[in-house]
Design a protein around this motif. Structure first.
Motif, short mmCIF file in Angstrom:
data_model
loop_
_atom_site.label_atom_id
_atom_site.label_comp_id
_atom_site.label_asym_id
_atom_site.label_seq_id
_atom_site.Cartn_x
_atom_site.Cartn_y
_atom_site.Cartn_z
N LEU A 358 -15.29 -3.42 5.17
CA LEU A 358 -13.99 -3.72 5.77
C LEU A 358 -12.88 -3.64 4.72
CD1 LEU A 358 -14.77 -6.69 8.20
CD2 LEU A 358 -14.68 -4.24 8.70
N GLY A 359 -13.15 -4.18 3.53
CA GLY A 359 -12.16 -4.10 2.46
C GLY A 359 -11.86 -2.67 2.06
N LEU A 360 -12.92 -1.86 1.96
CA LEU A 360 -12.72 -0.45 1.62
C LEU A 360 -12.00 0.28 2.73
CD1 LEU A 360 -16.15 0.34 -0.09
CD2 LEU A 360 -13.92 0.12 -1.20
N GLY A 361 -12.20 -0.17 3.98
CA GLY A 361 -11.47 0.41 5.09
C GLY A 361 -9.96 0.23 4.94
N VAL A 362 -9.55 -0.95 4.49
CA VAL A 362 -8.13 -1.18 4.24
C VAL A 362 -7.62 -0.25 3.15
CG1 VAL A 362 -6.42 -2.88 3.48
CG2 VAL A 362 -8.28 -3.59 5.00
N VAL A 363 -8.43 -0.04 2.11
CA VAL A 363 -8.05 0.89 1.04
C VAL A 363 -7.89 2.30 1.61
CG1 VAL A 363 -8.75 1.93 -1.14
CG2 VAL A 363 -9.17 -0.50 -0.74
N GLU A 364 -8.85 2.73 2.44
CA GLU A 364 -8.80 4.06 3.04
C GLU A 364 -7.54 4.25 3.90
OE1 GLU A 364 -10.82 6.72 2.67
OE2 GLU A 364 -11.90 5.62 1.13
N LEU A 365 -7.09 3.18 4.53
CA LEU A 365 -5.88 3.26 5.35
C LEU A 365 -4.61 3.35 4.50
CD1 LEU A 365 -6.77 0.56 8.04
CD2 LEU A 365 -6.39 3.00 8.48
N GLY A 366 -4.72 3.10 3.20
CA GLY A 366 -3.56 3.11 2.31
C GLY A 366 -3.10 1.74 1.91
N GLY A 367 -3.84 0.70 2.32
CA GLY A 367 -3.45 -0.67 1.99
C GLY A 367 -3.95 -1.14 0.65
N GLY A 368 -4.66 -0.27 -0.08
CA GLY A 368 -5.12 -0.56 -1.43
C GLY A 368 -5.07 0.70 -2.25
N ARG A 369 -5.52 0.62 -3.48
CA ARG A 369 -5.42 1.76 -4.40
C ARG A 369 -6.77 2.35 -4.74
NH1 ARG A 369 -2.00 -2.14 -6.08
NH2 ARG A 369 0.22 -1.61 -6.18
N ARG A 370 -6.86 3.68 -4.69
CA ARG A 370 -8.03 4.37 -5.27
C ARG A 370 -7.83 4.55 -6.77
NH1 ARG A 370 -6.86 7.19 -0.55
NH2 ARG A 370 -8.48 7.19 1.05
N ASN A 371 -6.58 4.79 -7.17
CA ASN A 371 -6.22 4.96 -8.57
C ASN A 371 -5.06 4.02 -8.90
OD1 ASN A 371 -8.00 7.34 -9.14
ND2 ASN A 371 -6.69 8.27 -7.58
N ALA A 372 -4.93 3.68 -10.19
CA ALA A 372 -3.99 2.64 -10.59
C ALA A 372 -2.55 2.94 -10.15
CB ALA A 372 -4.04 2.46 -12.11
N GLY A 373 -2.15 4.20 -10.15
CA GLY A 373 -0.76 4.52 -9.84
C GLY A 373 -0.46 4.75 -8.37
N ASP A 374 -1.44 4.60 -7.49
CA ASP A 374 -1.24 4.89 -6.07
C ASP A 374 -0.22 3.93 -5.45
OD1 ASP A 374 -3.11 6.85 -6.26
OD2 ASP A 374 -4.69 5.78 -5.18
N ALA A 375 0.61 4.46 -4.55
CA ALA A 375 1.51 3.62 -3.76
C ALA A 375 0.72 2.96 -2.64
CB ALA A 375 2.64 4.46 -3.20
N ILE A 376 1.19 1.80 -2.22
CA ILE A 376 0.52 1.04 -1.15
C ILE A 376 1.39 1.04 0.10
CG2 ILE A 376 0.08 -1.35 -0.45
CD1 ILE A 376 -1.47 -1.81 -2.87
N ASP A 377 0.74 1.21 1.24
CA ASP A 377 1.40 1.03 2.53
C ASP A 377 1.12 -0.41 2.96
OD1 ASP A 377 2.32 1.00 5.14
OD2 ASP A 377 1.49 2.96 5.65
N HIS A 378 2.12 -1.26 2.82
CA HIS A 378 1.92 -2.69 3.10
C HIS A 378 1.73 -3.00 4.57
CE1 HIS A 378 3.99 -2.77 -0.90
NE2 HIS A 378 3.08 -3.68 -1.12
N ARG A 379 2.01 -2.04 5.43
CA ARG A 379 1.96 -2.30 6.88
C ARG A 379 0.55 -2.26 7.43
NH1 ARG A 379 5.43 2.71 8.68
NH2 ARG A 379 3.79 3.60 7.34
N VAL A 380 -0.35 -1.51 6.80
CA VAL A 380 -1.64 -1.20 7.41
C VAL A 380 -2.65 -2.31 7.14
CG1 VAL A 380 -1.19 1.26 7.17
CG2 VAL A 380 -2.51 0.07 5.39
#
Length: 444
Positions: A358-380
């Motif tokens: 479930l946590g990785l699912g949030v990352v896949e949606l853009g709510g977390g980072r795969r790489n340190a510099g990734d932007a986050i979509d706070h809405r998802v």
């Protein structure tokens, strides 16, 4: 003392004295110790371990490698205390706990981090609030800790700088998995905040940082012993992470949930129970409450009076956020453009949840980072997540998925559906969210 001699001694499984460890860490800080030497030291520790005295010295050297906050000049009217968690899914405890403790007379200078892997980060959640500045200048930070009682910010470059360099080398030399190095990294930053007491939340379960319950307990015992040995009374609660702590995961969604708890709602939730238990331990350990019953009374008063919510609002505004977030959260916390339910394929009882998935699912949606510099979509994120032991009927939602687009949602639907194991009959009684409490006197 030659750095090469320190490395040789640790390579040969000799115990290092405090002077040797402090000498090495000073070199890490000022750059006179090279990355190759840091890597050699870390590998020697991984292979040969450290005794308790060495681990305490390493933690103290990490703490003392930069600024150690002092509060005497501010003449605070209460103790300085903090909590730290090893991280999880739906773990928004810090957002509620800091202002709640402040409303009970404590001062909480909380230095928090960002999401790591499948776990959410407190700073990422707070940055869902427009204008919230996680890197204020030192004067603003200190004044908020005095006047409001709480300020949650990110680590500055002046706090435990040796840890940042040491961790950077560990990350690329396969030397992350070492108990004394992990504990020194965790505690070095926290103890640099000049605390009167520290309470740690160490997660246990399939969504935890540590791979097994035994490893989580070993970490907890080390934290208690080393933190207390370094001069800061430290206790640990082992808490459950076999399912998300809240019924939501995702940055803006978790801010909404924090506001709900601070309004006094959700008192039957695992999130409330865990936060209350941590708050109770903090108040009793630092003397703001006589015992658990007294702490419960003080916490209830702070919540029912609206004082805890008021402290949160003042902190948000003091760090650049809106003054009326609590009154108009929907105005500031934008929803995701697309929402859909992930439903149960058949009737049954939720017997297991793959929390990490479930946590990785949030990352896949853009709510977390795969790489340190990734932007986050706070809405998802995810909301209305079914709990362990809950009975669901065919077609009933297991969770609600909040995504930037329908395509994003469909791309991970199967992954999220597979995170739930349904049983044919009966129910599973979920474990208490609090597995154990460890204090110095509990250690053998």
């Amino acid at each position: 003392m030659l750095i090469q001699d320190i490395l040789r001694r640790k390579r040969d499984a000799e115990a290092l004295d405090a002077d040797a460890i402090h000498t090495f860490m000073r070199g890490v800080t000022d750059g006179s110790v090279g990355d190759a030497q840091i890597g050699a030291f870390a590998m020697a520790v991984v292979l040969n371990g450290m005794n308790r005295e060495e681990a305490i010295a390493l933690t103290e050297a990490t703490r003392d490698s930069g600024q150690v906050l002092r509060w005497n000049d501010l003449k605070l009217d209460g103790p300085v205390l903090d909590k730290h968690s090893t991280g999880g899914v739906g773990d928004l405890v810090s957002l509620v706990l800091g202002p709640w403790i402040a409303a009970c007379g404590g001062h909480v200078p909380m230095i928090s981090g960002r999401g790591l892997g499948h776990t959410g980060g407190t700073l990422d959640k707070l940055e869902a609030i427009p204008g919230y500045n996680v890197t204020p200048d030192d004067g603003v930070f200190r004044q908020l800790v005095k006047d409001v009682g709480v300020a949650i910010i990110g680590q500055t470059g002046t706090l435990a700088p040796a840890d940042k360099r040491l961790y950077g080398v560990r990350d690329v030399t396969a030397t992350v998995e070492s108990l004394p190095l992990i504990v020194a990294s965790i505690l070095g930053k926290k103890l640099a905040c000049g605390l009167d007491t520290l309470v740690m939340d160490v997660k246990v379960g399939n969504g935890a940082f540590m791979p097994t319950a035994e490893a989580s307990r070993e970490l907890a015992e080390a934290i208690v012993a080393i933190g207390s040995g370094a001069g800061t009374p430290t206790s640990v609660l082992l808490t459950d992470m076999n399912q998300p702590l809240a019924d939501c995961a995702g940055n803006a969604l978790e801010v909404h949930e924090a506001l709900r708890l601070l309004r006094g709602k959700g008192r039957d939730s695992r999130l409330y129970q865990t936060t209350h238990a941590l708050a109770t331990e903090m108040l009793v350990q630092v003397g703001l409450a006589n015992d658990a019953a007294d702490a419960a009374t003080r916490l209830e008063t702070a919540l029912a009076s609206g004082e805890a919510l008021e402290r949160f609002s003042r902190m948000v505004h003091g760090l650049g956020g809106p003054s009326d977030l609590a009154e108009r959260p929907e105005h500031y916390l934008a929803p995701a453009p697309f929402a859909t339910d992930v439903v149960a394929p058949r009737a049954g009882t939720v017997n297991a949840i793959d929390t990490r998935a479930l946590g990785l699912g949030v990352v896949e949606l853009g709510g977390g980072r795969r790489n340190a510099g990734d932007a986050i979509d706070h809405r998802v994120g995810l909301s209305h997540i079914a709990a362990l032991g809950q009975r669901v009927e065919a077609g009933q939602p297991l969770l609600r998925l909040h995504a930037a687009s329908q395509a994003d949602a469909e791309a991970i639907r199967r992954q999220l559906d597979a995170a739930f194991t349904l049983g044919e009959e009966g129910s599973v009684a979920p474990a208490s969210p609090i597995h154990a409490t460890l204090r110095k006197e509990d250690l053998s």
